[in-house]
Design a protein around this motif. Structure first.
Motif, PDB file in Angstrom:
ATOM      1  N   THR A 290       0.838  -1.201   0.000  1.00  0.00           N
ATOM      2  CA  THR A 290       0.000   0.000   0.000  1.00  0.00           C
ATOM      3  C   THR A 290       0.872   1.250   0.000  1.00  0.00           C
ATOM      4  O   THR A 290       0.599   2.215  -0.723  1.00  0.00           O
ATOM      5  CB  THR A 290      -0.931  -0.004   1.239  1.00  0.00           C
TER       6      THR A 290
ATOM      7  N   ASP B  44      -6.609  -1.250  -3.937  1.00  0.00           N
ATOM      8  CA  ASP B  44      -5.827  -1.834  -2.856  1.00  0.00           C
ATOM      9  C   ASP B  44      -6.534  -3.078  -2.322  1.00  0.00           C
ATOM     10  O   ASP B  44      -7.766  -3.163  -2.350  1.00  0.00           O
ATOM     11  CB  ASP B  44      -5.686  -0.777  -1.742  1.00  0.00           C
ATOM     12  N   GLU B  45      -5.750  -4.024  -1.867  1.00  0.00           N
ATOM     13  CA  GLU B  45      -6.273  -5.181  -1.115  1.00  0.00           C
ATOM     14  C   GLU B  45      -7.203  -6.079  -1.919  1.00  0.00           C
ATOM     15  O   GLU B  45      -8.272  -6.470  -1.445  1.00  0.00           O
ATOM     16  CB  GLU B  45      -6.969  -4.697   0.165  1.00  0.00           C
TER      17      GLU B  45
HETATM   18 MG    MG Z   1      -2.006  -2.768   2.357  1.00  0.00          MG
END
Ligand code: MG
Ligand code: ADP
Length: 262
Positions: free
Chosen positions: A117, A171-172
């Motif tokens: 991230t 993200d993720e």
């Molecule tokens: Mg992350």
């Protein structure tokens, strides 16, 4: 016309044109121009440059707000020595933002805590600071927003929204399995940005395990990977979590101090 009424006219022009910064700076700039005996050209240039600076700052602030980046970290804050599996020269090349020109994607793959991230957000800030439109979302938020949009009949608008930014950070991906409609939403976002706009995507699952994210449909996984990887830079980050590492270093230090005292 008297000097005073010309001045009032000038203020009115600046107000009509909404040049608030120039209007505010006007008295001081006039004063300075008189004192310095500057030319008319120099006066006009310096007054308008104040407005231009204010406009650029506003634009920058609005890009930064829109981007919704979750942390302030820049690429310069990344400790490359702590993460040897990340190729520093590749990150430096990405930070030049040339990858945005041909819609290259960036895939950051690795276990939790290794800086995925942080790197994606750092690239996001670099792009914002260069004046590009950036948008950060988690995969879960993207999917939830598309779900609401479908219910409220705003699917097309929402798809246009995700197509808009020059850089979209997702993200993720992979923490939650995406089935059916959720997979379709991410698939459509990826498809419509394909070869048009970059995606920086982070995931805890290696591409070989992507079938698991889309457990309903390995074909969707394959088709999505195809588009994502076609023009892409991939980081496979391994090693231990940066946070764990700092905890461990601190604990080791405490222990060694303790040992010396014994
Ligand atoms: Mg992350
Ligand atoms: P991931 O997204 O891979 O789970 P993060 O990017 O959220 O990991 O990193 C976890 C925490 O550790 C964050 O606070 C991040 O700023 C920090 N961190 C991770 N890697 C580094 C690094 N190489 N240098 C500096 N800080 C790091």
């Amino acid at each position: 016309m008297s000097e005073a009424s010309t001045y009032q006219e000038l203020r009115a022009h600046l107000a009509t044109l909404r040049l608030a910064a120039a209007a505010e700076a006007l008295p001081a700039e006039l004063e300075r121009a008189r004192a310095d005996k500057s030319s008319h050209t120099a006066f006009a240039e310096s007054l308008l440059s104040i407005e231009v600076d204010a406009t650029l700052a506003r634009r920058q602030a609005s890009l930064a707000r829109f981007a919704s980046l979750p942390s302030p970290w820049r690429i310069a804050d990344f400790d490359f020595d702590a993460q040897p599996s990340v190729d520093r020269s590749m990150v430096t090349e990405l930070a030049s933002l040339r990858f945005l020109d041909d819609a290259t994607n960036v895939l950051l793959i690795g276990p939790p805590g290794v800086g995925k991230t942080m790197l994606a957000v750092g690239l996001g800030w670099a792009a914002v600071e260069a004046g590009y439109r950036v948008y950060y979302t988690t995969a879960a938020d993207l999917v939830a927003r598309c779900h609401r949009a479908a219910l409220e009949g705003r699917w097309a608008t929402t798809m246009r929204f995700y197509a808009g930014p020059r850089l979209l950070i997702v993200d993720e991906v992979g923490y939650l399995p995406l089935a059916g409609e959720a997979a379709a939403a991410l698939f459509q976002v990826v498809t419509q940005r394909y070869l048009k706009g970059s995606i920086a995507l982070t995931t805890n699952l290696g591409v070989g395990a992507w079938g698991r994210i889309f457990n309903d449909d390995p074909m969707v996984a394959a088709a999505m990977l195809d588009r994502l990887l076609h023009r892409s830079v991939v980081f496979n980050i391994d090693g231990e979590s940066y946070r764990m590492r700092t905890h461990r270093a601190r604990a080791d230090k405490l222990r060694s101090k303790g040992a010396k005292r014994d």
